[in-house]
Design a protein around this motif. Structure first.
Motif, short mmCIF file in Angstrom:
data_model
loop_
_atom_site.label_atom_id
_atom_site.label_comp_id
_atom_site.label_asym_id
_atom_site.label_seq_id
_atom_site.Cartn_x
_atom_site.Cartn_y
_atom_site.Cartn_z
N GLU A 22 19.32 30.15 31.19
CA GLU A 22 18.18 30.25 30.29
C GLU A 22 16.87 30.41 31.07
N ARG A 23 16.76 29.66 32.16
CA ARG A 23 15.54 29.80 32.98
C ARG A 23 15.45 31.21 33.57
N ALA A 24 16.60 31.72 34.04
CA ALA A 24 16.60 33.06 34.61
C ALA A 24 16.27 34.12 33.56
N LYS A 25 16.83 33.94 32.36
CA LYS A 25 16.54 34.89 31.29
C LYS A 25 15.06 34.87 30.93
N GLY A 26 14.49 33.66 30.83
CA GLY A 26 13.07 33.55 30.52
C GLY A 26 12.20 34.19 31.61
N GLY A 27 12.58 33.96 32.89
CA GLY A 27 11.81 34.57 33.98
C GLY A 27 11.89 36.08 33.97
N LEU A 28 13.08 36.62 33.64
CA LEU A 28 13.24 38.07 33.58
C LEU A 28 12.41 38.66 32.45
N LEU A 29 12.43 38.02 31.29
CA LEU A 29 11.65 38.53 30.16
C LEU A 29 10.15 38.43 30.43
#
Length: 411
Positions: free
Chosen positions: A161-168
């Protein structure tokens, strides 16, 4: 003894392809789990799939069979290579098994516009490596040939989730930059008479550089070969380009109000008015805000000086130049007078008179005697050092050496 009696062995089934990820770098995650839960964890040996049969089904042989009858193994049954052995107290083994299962990486897909992929990867992959290190995940970007908008993120569920948020967040940042670039690409064309271009540019580009920096725009003048020599292109934010256009048109308006007047300044004072490397004349032009042009060598009128600027500024500059001329002409006249005294006499006065040569007076041979002047061509009267001298004699005939001499005379 009680701990030994309570020791059990628990099988934790996790597909072998995830074992390396569960172990972590140099087995750090397994070491942490064994210390935290007080258990022993043993991974199975790695099983290699035979070449040419990646999906081959395993054959199970029953005890006592000769191998003539075989049955296909259940695809859903666990393999030895997938079973991790955990030894310890029952409650700790169960907790350790759940912890290992939590370490199994999972994958999620994130939709990202294809045109942003190269910006996410960054130069030489620096951008995507930074994200993977920051969120401890693996990010897989499809190849450019696929032109796919899906980016896959693989890692622990707690990190996904943290990685997805950082990518977005990075996607939103790149989209904002794209919109900003589009806004900064606004172009405004201004028509200005080419004769005013040098004034708009200024000395060494000082004027145009100031306009560019103040309004944060790019200003492009036409090249020599362009058909439209009067068009100046301004690129930047729309409001900034309009402000820059207003600044340019204000300069043009001031230039259109300028007048040009010619005055007569004695050419002998031009050098002093200009000064060393033009410092003096630049100071005058900056002080009165005018442009002063002196005649070039070979001009029809060497005393004609042109002043351009606003009418009031031109009048003040003319008064100042005339005052300088009056002051400098005094020195020029004095210098010319001094130089006239230091000039040599005329050529007729300085021309040497013709010489009659060397004259001898009251010599013995001029006193009226019989003596005659010496013969300068005679080597006897004017001998030359080192040359033989012939003497005149009135004696008898010459005698050879030893002729008519007796032996007694020779002695």
């Amino acid at each position: 003894i009680e701990d030994l009696e309570a020791q059990v062995t628990v099988e934790c089934m996790i597909p072998q392809r995830f074992h390396r990820s569960i172990m972590g770098p140099k087995g750090s995650r397994i070491q942490q789990s064994t210390r935290e839960y007080g258990v022993q964890i043993k991974f199975p040996d790695r099983e290699e799939t035979p070449q040419g049969a990646p999906n081959a089904e395993s054959v199970v042989q029953e005890n006592g069979d000769d191998g003539t009858e075989t049955k296909v193994a259940d695809p859903g049954s666990p393999k030895k290579s997938d079973i991790i052995i955990i030894s310890g107290r029952i409650e700790k083994c169960d907790a350790a098994c759940e912890a290992l299962k939590a370490l199994v990486p999972v994958s999620i897909e994130v939709e990202v516009p294809f045109d942003l992929h190269r910006y996410i990867i960054g130069q030489k992959g620096t951008g995507i490596r930074k994200m993977m290190d920051e969120f401890e995940v693996n990010i897989q970007v499809p190849s450019p040939d696929q032109q796919c908008d899906i980016i896959t993120i693989t890692g622990l569920s707690t990190n996904l989730e943290r990685a997805k948020g950082g990518l977005l967040d990075r996607v939103r940042e790149l989209q904002a930059e794209q919109e900003d670039r589009a806004l900064r690409s606004f172009k405004l064309v201004v028509s200005v008479d080419p004769k005013f271009h040098p004034k708009i540019i200024g000395r060494k580009g000082a004027v145009i550089s100031q306009i560019r920096s103040v309004h944060d725009v790019n200003i492009q003048f036409p090249d020599k070969n362009d058909e439209t020599q009067d068009q100046i292109t301004i690129t930047g934010y729309e409001r900034n380009t309009e402000a820059a256009r207003d600044s340019i048109m204000q300069i043009v308006g001031d230039l259109e109000q300028m007048v040009s007047e010619d005055i007569t300044l004695d050419h002998r004072v031009h050098a002093r008015i200009i000064g060393a490397r033009g410092k003096a004349i630049r100071k005058i032009m900056d002080e009165f805000k005018v442009d002063i042009r002196f005649p070039q060598a070979g001009a029809p009128d060497p005393n004609c000086v042109t002043i351009m600027g606003k009418p009031e500024d031109v009048d003040e500059a003319i008064d100042h130049l005339l005052n300088l001329e009056e002051e400098y002409m005094t020195d020029v006249v004095e210098n010319e007078v001094m130089q006239s005294y230091m000039k040599p006499h005329s050529l007729e006065d300085s021309k040497p008179q013709s010489s009659k040569g060397f004259v001898v007076r009251d010599a013995p041979w001029t006193a009226g005697g019989n003596e005659k002047a010496p013969d300068m061509s005679s080597s006897e009267e004017f001998p030359i050092f080192g040359a033989p001298v012939t003497h005149k004699t009135s004696l008898g005939p010459k005698r050879q050496w030893g002729e008519g001499l007796l032996p007694a005379d020779m002695s």
